[in-house]
Scaffold this motif. Structure first.
Motif, mmCIF file in Angstrom:
data_model
loop_
_atom_site.group_PDB
_atom_site.id
_atom_site.type_symbol
_atom_site.label_atom_id
_atom_site.label_comp_id
_atom_site.label_asym_id
_atom_site.label_seq_id
_atom_site.Cartn_x
_atom_site.Cartn_y
_atom_site.Cartn_z
ATOM 1 N N ILE A 254 32.480 36.700 36.121
ATOM 2 C CA ILE A 254 33.550 37.504 36.697
ATOM 3 C C ILE A 254 32.998 38.611 37.575
ATOM 4 O O ILE A 254 33.468 38.840 38.699
ATOM 5 N N THR A 255 32.011 39.349 37.077
ATOM 6 C CA THR A 255 31.477 40.467 37.841
ATOM 7 C C THR A 255 30.742 40.013 39.094
ATOM 8 O O THR A 255 30.662 40.762 40.071
ATOM 9 N N SER A 256 30.218 38.799 39.083
ATOM 10 C CA SER A 256 29.504 38.312 40.255
ATOM 11 C C SER A 256 30.428 37.665 41.285
ATOM 12 O O SER A 256 30.012 37.404 42.404
ATOM 13 N N ASP A 260 37.263 35.948 43.433
ATOM 14 C CA ASP A 260 37.903 34.772 42.845
ATOM 15 C C ASP A 260 39.252 35.119 42.217
ATOM 16 O O ASP A 260 40.192 34.319 42.260
ATOM 17 N N VAL A 261 39.340 36.300 41.612
ATOM 18 C CA VAL A 261 40.608 36.714 41.011
ATOM 19 C C VAL A 261 41.691 36.789 42.077
ATOM 20 O O VAL A 261 42.836 36.359 41.867
ATOM 21 N N ALA A 262 41.341 37.331 43.252
ATOM 22 C CA ALA A 262 42.311 37.426 44.340
ATOM 23 C C ALA A 262 42.728 36.042 44.828
ATOM 24 O O ALA A 262 43.908 35.804 45.122
ATOM 25 N N ALA A 265 45.119 34.612 42.400
ATOM 26 C CA ALA A 265 46.406 35.316 42.416
ATOM 27 C C ALA A 265 47.306 34.836 43.544
ATOM 28 O O ALA A 265 48.534 34.812 43.387
ATOM 29 N N LEU A 266 46.759 34.457 44.672
ATOM 30 C CA LEU A 266 47.571 34.107 45.842
ATOM 31 C C LEU A 266 48.513 32.934 45.583
ATOM 32 O O LEU A 266 49.729 33.045 45.820
ATOM 33 N N PRO A 267 48.034 31.787 45.101
ATOM 34 C CA PRO A 267 48.983 30.697 44.817
ATOM 35 C C PRO A 267 49.959 31.041 43.702
ATOM 36 O O PRO A 267 51.102 30.561 43.708
ATOM 37 N N LEU A 268 49.543 31.884 42.758
ATOM 38 C CA LEU A 268 50.473 32.301 41.706
ATOM 39 C C LEU A 268 51.630 33.114 42.290
ATOM 40 O O LEU A 268 52.792 32.910 41.928
ATOM 41 N N LEU A 269 51.335 34.022 43.198
ATOM 42 C CA LEU A 269 52.377 34.819 43.841
ATOM 43 C C LEU A 269 53.354 33.920 44.591
ATOM 44 O O LEU A 269 54.571 34.104 44.508
ATOM 45 N N ALA A 270 52.812 32.968 45.340
ATOM 46 C CA ALA A 270 53.674 32.049 46.090
ATOM 47 C C ALA A 270 54.530 31.219 45.130
ATOM 48 O O ALA A 270 55.727 31.006 45.378
ATOM 49 N N TYR A 271 53.936 30.789 44.039
ATOM 50 C CA TYR A 271 54.655 29.963 43.067
ATOM 51 C C TYR A 271 55.820 30.723 42.455
ATOM 52 O O TYR A 271 56.948 30.211 42.400
ATOM 53 N N VAL A 328 44.068 35.049 34.407
ATOM 54 C CA VAL A 328 44.604 35.830 35.528
ATOM 55 C C VAL A 328 46.132 35.727 35.566
ATOM 56 O O VAL A 328 46.808 36.652 36.024
ATOM 57 N N GLY A 329 46.683 34.624 35.051
ATOM 58 C CA GLY A 329 48.116 34.384 35.123
ATOM 59 C C GLY A 329 48.999 35.510 34.639
ATOM 60 O O GLY A 329 49.819 36.046 35.397
ATOM 61 N N PRO A 330 48.874 35.949 33.362
ATOM 62 C CA PRO A 330 49.765 37.016 32.891
ATOM 63 C C PRO A 330 49.541 38.340 33.582
ATOM 64 O O PRO A 330 50.457 39.161 33.671
ATOM 65 N N LEU A 331 48.332 38.581 34.088
ATOM 66 C CA LEU A 331 48.074 39.810 34.841
ATOM 67 C C LEU A 331 48.947 39.875 36.092
ATOM 68 O O LEU A 331 49.438 40.945 36.482
#
Length: 371
Positions: A254-256, A260-262, A265-271, A328-331
């Motif tokens: 994750i730290t490296s 990836d989190v972003a 998040a993008l397809p989740l927002l669209a969904y 990442v989903g519930p976040l």
């Protein structure tokens, strides 16, 4: 005095639910800190494993699923037999089990074609239909609580049957049919079915049995108003514990790779946005009124991230990219769906003025029925 639809939405959430994104971020930070500070923690967690699932994580997964499934009113499935209800249920099944998984499949391949682990994780999320916090969004948006509970009950039962079959279809059969390069990845029906049976079947049976025994011995009022509020926070504690353990295992990855989190998040927002809009458009089209349309929209837009995380860990392991996508989903979901509650209330004022006006009137005094 503020009516339920005009009171600030965030003030009507409990403290735990209102700050859920913050608690998730803190759990992530604690997990990262533990993974960095405690040498050999990942090896210790892996050593306490059955298959691909660490026992502490398995306990956290079961803990976060049980209270949710204890809330479901399974008896409502046979008590709302009207033409309008049937139209709503058909629309719900189409949205949840045809449109939703297909949309997430398309978004995952469109936006994460070069990231097979994250892509697979999002498809797993798209297959897990909401059975938890949709009850909260339903209440906040002045939707039909009983209709929401009915759809939640049907989704709970349907997932036992449909999840593993759809998992195999969208992760193996459909990519092969379309000629998509899965980079050698494939998944069998039994791999998903086994995980679903454990992490959905056990808490589903426990939740249903708890409701039957609790209502029979102490009554529905005690069960709904006393027992459920006591066990409700356990779901959040289980989720936060699981996230902390996952991030303790995935700290280096994750730290490296913070971007990836972003990307996840993008397809989740669209969904979320597209499913919510589809729910409202279909509900308006079939003429079920605002309250049931809002129930339909939020049931379609939300996802059962508890199950998705459990399946990702059970099939691919706690350190997999698939598990990270589930975490990442519930976040992302909580702040987005809170915003969509405001959108739903705005739609009620614009599209359903008669229902909006009726909802703002003070409740009538009860009239004795003479019995």
């Amino acid at each position: 005095m503020s009516t339920p639809d005009t009171a600030p939405v965030l003030q009507r959430l409990s403290t735990l639910d209102r700050f859920l994104p913050l608690w998730i971020v803190l759990a992530m930070a604690i997990g990262l800190g533990l993974g960095t500070a405690v040498d050999g923690l990942d090896d210790a967690l892996d050593s306490l494993s059955v298959g691909t699932v660490s026992l502490p994580i398995a306990l956290g997964l079961l803990l976060m699923m049980y209270p949710v499934l204890a809330k479901v009113r399974y008896d409502r499935m046979a008590t709302m037999n009207t033409p309008e209800t049937r139209r709503m249920l058909v629309a719900s099944l189409v949205l949840n089990w045809l449109i939703g998984p297909a949309l997430m499949f398309a978004l995952a391949w469109l936006l994460l074609a070069d990231q097979p682990e994250f892509r697979t994780g999002l498809i797993i999320v798209g297959l897990a239909r909401c059975i938890a916090m949709v009850l909260i969004w339903s209440d906040l948006s002045c939707a039909d609580r009983e209709a929401t509970a009915l759809m939640v009950a049907i989704n709970s039962v349907f997932q036992i049957v449909a999840y593993s079959l759809l998992g195999w279809f969208y992760l193996t059969a459909l990519p092969d049919l379309l000629g998509l390069d899965t980079e050698g990845f494939s998944i069998g029906i039994w791999e998903v079915a086994r995980t679903v049976l454990v992490f959905l079947g056990i808490p589903l049976a426990a939740g249903a049995l708890t409701r039957v025994i609790g209502v029979r011995r102490r009554g529905e009022q005690w069960y709904e108003q006393r027992f459920l509020p006591r066990i409700g926070p356990l779901a959040l504690y289980g989720l936060l514990f699981t996230i902390a353990m996952l991030f303790a295992l995935q700290g280096d990855q994750i730290t490296s790779r913070p971007l990836d989190v972003a990307r996840i998040a993008l397809p989740l927002l669209a969904y979320f946005g597209l499913m919510f809009a589809a729910g409202f458009l279909i509900g308006r089209r079939i003429g079920v009124g605002y309250a049931r349309t809002a129930s339909l929209a939020f049931t379609a837009a939300g996802n059962n991230f508890e199950l998705a995380i459990a399946v990702a860990i059970g099939v691919f392991g706690a350190t997999s990219g698939q598990a990270l996508a589930g975490v990442v989903g519930p976040l992302i979901e909580v702040p987005v769906l809170v915003a969509l509650v405001y959108v739903a209330l705005w739609i009620r004022r614009r599209w359903y003025p008669a229902e909006d006006a009726a909802g703002r009137r003070p409740p009538a005094r009860p009239v004795a029925d003479g019995t």
